[in-house]
Design a protein around this motif. Structure first.
Motif, PDB file in Angstrom:
ATOM      1  N   GLU B 278      -5.864  -1.215 -11.130  1.00  0.00           N
ATOM      2  CA  GLU B 278      -6.166   0.172 -11.519  1.00  0.00           C
ATOM      3  C   GLU B 278      -7.470   0.616 -10.896  1.00  0.00           C
ATOM      4  OE1 GLU B 278      -4.555   1.336 -15.915  1.00  0.00           O
ATOM      5  OE2 GLU B 278      -6.687   1.189 -15.511  1.00  0.00           O
ATOM      6  N   PRO B 279      -7.519   1.812 -10.341  1.00  0.00           N
ATOM      7  CA  PRO B 279      -8.803   2.273  -9.802  1.00  0.00           C
ATOM      8  C   PRO B 279      -9.853   2.386 -10.906  1.00  0.00           C
ATOM      9  CG  PRO B 279      -7.106   3.992  -9.637  1.00  0.00           C
ATOM     10  CD  PRO B 279      -6.438   2.767 -10.148  1.00  0.00           C
ATOM     11  N   VAL B 346     -11.414   0.764  -5.857  1.00  0.00           N
ATOM     12  CA  VAL B 346     -10.586  -0.326  -6.394  1.00  0.00           C
ATOM     13  C   VAL B 346     -11.324  -1.652  -6.174  1.00  0.00           C
ATOM     14  CG1 VAL B 346      -8.364   0.828  -6.095  1.00  0.00           C
ATOM     15  CG2 VAL B 346      -9.327  -0.519  -4.215  1.00  0.00           C
ATOM     16  N   SER B 352      -5.074  -3.949  -2.604  1.00  0.00           N
ATOM     17  CA  SER B 352      -4.373  -2.716  -2.983  1.00  0.00           C
ATOM     18  C   SER B 352      -3.614  -2.142  -1.799  1.00  0.00           C
ATOM     19  CB  SER B 352      -5.361  -1.683  -3.526  1.00  0.00           C
ATOM     20  OG  SER B 352      -5.883  -2.114  -4.775  1.00  0.00           O
ATOM     21  N   LEU B 388      -8.620   4.036  -0.139  1.00  0.00           N
ATOM     22  CA  LEU B 388      -8.997   2.957  -1.045  1.00  0.00           C
ATOM     23  C   LEU B 388     -10.375   2.441  -0.645  1.00  0.00           C
ATOM     24  CD1 LEU B 388      -5.534   1.160  -0.959  1.00  0.00           C
ATOM     25  CD2 LEU B 388      -6.418   2.670  -2.761  1.00  0.00           C
ATOM     26  N   TYR B 435       2.166   7.198  -7.507  1.00  0.00           N
ATOM     27  CA  TYR B 435       0.859   6.969  -8.131  1.00  0.00           C
ATOM     28  C   TYR B 435       0.919   5.840  -9.165  1.00  0.00           C
ATOM     29  CZ  TYR B 435      -0.877  11.114  -5.745  1.00  0.00           C
ATOM     30  OH  TYR B 435      -1.256  12.006  -4.781  1.00  0.00           O
ATOM     31  N   LEU B 439      -0.882   2.658  -7.330  1.00  0.00           N
ATOM     32  CA  LEU B 439      -2.225   2.618  -7.913  1.00  0.00           C
ATOM     33  C   LEU B 439      -2.242   2.175  -9.372  1.00  0.00           C
ATOM     34  CD1 LEU B 439      -3.743   5.867  -6.409  1.00  0.00           C
ATOM     35  CD2 LEU B 439      -4.341   3.513  -5.822  1.00  0.00           C
ATOM     36  N   SER B 463      -5.661   6.294 -15.187  1.00  0.00           N
ATOM     37  CA  SER B 463      -5.956   4.887 -15.440  1.00  0.00           C
ATOM     38  C   SER B 463      -6.160   4.711 -16.942  1.00  0.00           C
ATOM     39  CB  SER B 463      -7.214   4.468 -14.674  1.00  0.00           C
ATOM     40  OG  SER B 463      -8.307   5.259 -15.065  1.00  0.00           O
TER      41      SER B 463
END
Lengths: 591, 591
Positions: B278-279, B346, B352, B388, B435, B439, B463
């Motif tokens: 997860e970012p 990230v 990622s 990223l 998404y 992500l 997130s």
């Protein structure tokens, strides 16, 4: 009766909506609170504008989550309500809609709700206004108009009445007959909405799919009759939440809305229109293009005879018995062939035209010389021109104006079976209302047909006798945007194979139907290989329903027009829907 | 595991569909009968094409209304089935899907259905093929996979097994655990579909609203786990009826479909991907235009500091603490300002990025000099470039590449709260899958917000921590077609009034909010006239949820971009949805 419309039915800003409602002939509007909140115009400006436009502000709505709450909560409710009563005074609005509680109710007790509504009524009366309590179909405790009325009775305050909304009552299947037990003076407001028969949660159904009266499946005639028997004399007001109307041109939607009330008032007899007369047949269909040459060739191959050129207009008539096509090159610069007009035969064109005018159908004007028939004409929502003629069957009163052609030989075509029109998605519901209210056509089967570019929605409207059938087709967005969705005329015959054979001899190349289709026909029906081989040679398609059979073929498409010839046997009543996917794949412009 | 897709999922002709499935990396396809029937290609041509493309033909479907019928009816069924078995031999397809009877069943008896399926199985075996019986959710008598399995057990024939379809099982809320009681060898086929949580009749839900795995609300991970525990080793096959996918570009839909299975195989552990991370925050947002000047002015007014020009690219960085906006004039001829890229922080960009590549996210290439950071980047379905980065919070590893600006002063902005992206209607479901699968953003609240030109559908993905929130907005068709639907970046702050006051002093004209809005605020919330007066002066809007409050303001729109500044207090977790209608009205291009 007075007519009104909630501003939430319409697109644009609040001032756009007021202008559109006034121009469409409404007497008033309901102010939907979010429209006011989002408007830069002050309440005083709104009042002044409404005054200049000559419309009244009939209702302020909605006030939510008012009753069935704790005393603590109710203090907040009263504070909130008082602020709105002050605003209503500024707006000069007498009545506020109070919806049954959805979000904050914790007390399921008529006495508590009634006491709280009574106290709201007292506060309202102090400001010279009143409240109309409405049972939402999804109210937490109060979801039935009969219970809302019991609560209002208990509240027993002159500033507390009910609001009746056809959607909330009919969507739940509640019997509207008990409306007559409510004294008319206690029905403070009436909201009308139709809706299609959908099986989904009632909140989504209400918020996205409501329709104007006459466009859906509700029996609004009997609903309104019950309401009028109470002695209710307030406005007939429309409250329609609809995803399409929210985004389409406001003036058009307002006129459509107004037409729906005109239709409804006629239906219940409170303001009768000139009577509706179902068409007894198609008078003609007109193809318009800068050059209709390719269409003329197709018509000749299908067996129609050239009957002559019009005396004063750049138009030609082709006919075979009662099947008549006018090819018009007048005012058609740069136009590729499209279906421009459909003529209907009616008992009395003058009466039907008066009805169309009363329903605000826009008039179509064409130059008519003194010696020529003048057919009244109106523009349908999809742009098609609808003409009203007095001929019947093989006779068209205006046919003698076409000169220099031949009379028909042995007629193989027996008439026009149906006409398929393309409806832009914005026009669909309005088109249904137009054809049913103006021409008395009935809503018949609805189908979704697969095409290589998405589902096509097809709704048939027809006369009871079956003499006039229109299929209204909404193309998938992508197809609709990339090229005009083709429209067509289907001719009827008692011998489709003979028509096809003659057409092929005259050079017609029927629409190419895949061999896989014929292999499937053999699997599905008890047809011999030889029968199917002949069908394949002629491009014939086949369908059955019960005892009946349907055999048909299609021409290629010219511009946006193609033709079909159909043979119905033993009462087949459909349109070959199982074959429509095959046809659409064969017509695919990207193929 | 092998992957397959039903041709009905895709638009175009049958040959278009085969090409697209092969190019997207599927191992095979299910042949949907109407696609074959409408195709001019012969079965032998289809076989040859599939051979060249290297895909198998895994299933012939559907065969309807087979069992539970009278003996008379069953004779017709067998005749029809035999014709299809011959066709399957021509196609080299081993398995035919037989749906539980909807239309013609009159006998509700497992023994009768089993006997009829056994006889079909015998006929199938004569042709070297087999049948997979599936309980449709709306089957007249057989509507539960457990009953379908009992019937197949009773039929007791090697050419008769079951087909399991996640939609038919999960839509009815049937427990999938009993799948494990079926021997894997008797599960002849597996069809996978997701669907949104809708409350409507199951037939319409199935025919119009199915989605690819990961795009809806079904728990397909646990469903598939049950199936795999049986020992099933056939293909994972997608069967998704969806009105949008039917009309959008076939290659794109096929890639989206293939990605959904990659995601699902990772989820159940049968083919793990590089792990999702997860970012932890937004790295930057990029605005691109031929001339970003007006945006630079806005950013300065909002309190961001000019941090410098990029060493080698025509781009400028503006920042205030962790809020970073890159204004890019590279390759932007004739472009008015729009949101072009979003950077996410990230833990390990290489991991990622490997995950994104494994999920077939298209790579974005940008020229990067040796001395510069190289951020992996991918194109989201809506066209947004997703970068990223490895920085965290106030740190951006690439920031030193921007030279000649100032360092920030006292930071009033605390970061980027959320980013609103416009999604063309064709991209929405694919965007949600992108998404979430790439992500790891989670599907959060979904709202419908009124605008003067129709409802805007807004879906939040975020997130778990709330550090990254994206609102994906689908504009009404009419607005979408007439002008680009604006996108925006919302900055967070702990003192929105101070940010607004400073911005106004620097010349910002906030989006004009009507006085009616402020009158309504007073009615709704316990705010003093003085508080509200200050809000009105600064163009501030306000909302509450539970204990939390949300105060925010908007700038005007430049090109397709505007900015918002938001202050969340006491855990407010929404996005000011009740104010969105007011904002959209104020932004109306026709106003």
């Amino acid at each position: 009766m007075r007519t009104s419309i909630a501003t939430v039915c319409l697109s644009g800003t609040l001032t756009d909506k007021l202008h559109a409602a006034a121009e469409a002939g409404f007497d008033g509007v309901e102010i939907f609170e979010p429209d006011l909140v989002a408007s830069p115009a002050s309440p005083e400006e709104i009042v002044a504008l409404a005054g200049r436009l000559g419309i009244s502000l009939d209702l302020y709505q909605p006030f939510r989550d008012a009753e069935g709450v704790t005393e603590d909560e109710f203090e907040t409710v009263l504070r909130r309500a008082r602020a709105k009563f002050v605003l209503m005074q500024r707006l000069g609005i007498e009545t506020m809609l109070v919806c049954s509680n959805v979000g904050t109710a914790t007390i399921d007790d008529d006495a508590v709700s009634a006491d709280q509504l009574r106290r709201m009524g007292e506060a309202a009366a102090e400001h010279g206004v009143r409240i109309a309590f409405e049972a939402l179909a999804w109210g937490r405790y109060v979801d039935d108009y009969r219970r809302a009325w019991r609560i209002v009775e208990l509240a027993d305050h002159e500033a507390v009445g009910v609001c009746l909304d056809s959607f909330h009552i009919l969507s739940r299947g509640h019997d509207p007959a008990a409306i007559e037990e409510i004294p008319g003076g206690k029905v403070f407001f009436l909201q009308l909405a139709d809706a299609p028969a959908l099986s989904m949660d009632v909140l989504s159904w209400s918020r996205h799919h409501r329709l104007f009266p006459g466009e859906g499946a509700f029996d609004l005639g009997s609903f309104l009759t019950h309401v009028l028997r109470t002695g209710y004399d307030g406005p007939l007001s429309l409250e329609v939440f609809n995803d399409v109307f929210r985004q389409t041109e406001v003036g058009r939607t307002a006129r459509q809305a107004r037409r729906s009330l005109t239709w409804l008032e006629d239906l219940v007899g409170s303001r009768p229109l000139p009577p509706v007369a179902e068409p007894t047949g198609f008078d003609f269909v007109e193809v318009r293009a800068e050059d209709t040459g390719e269409v003329d060739v197709l018509l000749g191959q299908l067996g129609l005879t050239f009957r002559g050129r019009h005396r004063s207009k750049d138009a030609r008539l082709w006919a075979d018995g009662p099947a008549r096509i006018v090819c018009n090159e007048q005012h058609a610069r740069d136009r590729t062939p499209s279906l421009a007009a459909v003529g209907f035969q009616v008992a009395d064109p003058a009466v039907s035209a008066a009805r169309a005018r009363a329903l605000q159908a826009p008039t179509v004007y064409r130059r008519t010389l003194a010696t020529e028939q003048e057919l009244p004409a109106f523009r349908a929502p999809d742009g098609t021109e609808v003409f009203l003629g007095s001929g019947s069957g093989g006779e068209a009163t205006w046919a003698p104006e076409f000169e220099g052609g031949r009379t028909s030989g042995a007629a193989l075509l027996t008439g026009i079976d149906h006409v398929n029109l393309a409806e832009p998605w914005q026009c669909f519901d309005e088109a249904v209302l137009f054809y049913s209210s103006v021409l008395g056509l009935r809503v018949d089967v609805s189908q979704e047909v697969p095409s290589p570019h998405g589902l096509v929605r097809s709704q048939v409207v027809r006369s009871a006798s079956g003499a006039c059938r229109l299929a209204l087709n909404v193309a998938p967005l992508v197809w609709d945007a990339s090229s005009g969705f083709p429209q067509h005329v289907a001719f009827s015959t008692d011998d489709v194979a003979a028509v096809a054979r003659r057409a092929v001899e005259r050079g017609l190349v029927p629409l190419a139907i895949p061999q896989n289709y014929y292999d499937d026909l053999v699997a599905r029906f008890d047809l011999s290989r030889a029968e199917v081989r002949e069908m394949a040679e002629l491009g014939l398609l086949h369908d059955r329903d019960g005892a009946g059979t349907f055999t048909h073929f299609y021409t290629a498409t010219v511009g946006e027009v193609f033709f079909e010839v159909v043979q119905r046997v033993d009462g087949y009543d459909g349109y070959g829907a199982p074959n429509a996917g095959v046809r659409l794949a064969a017509q695919d412009p990207d193929r």
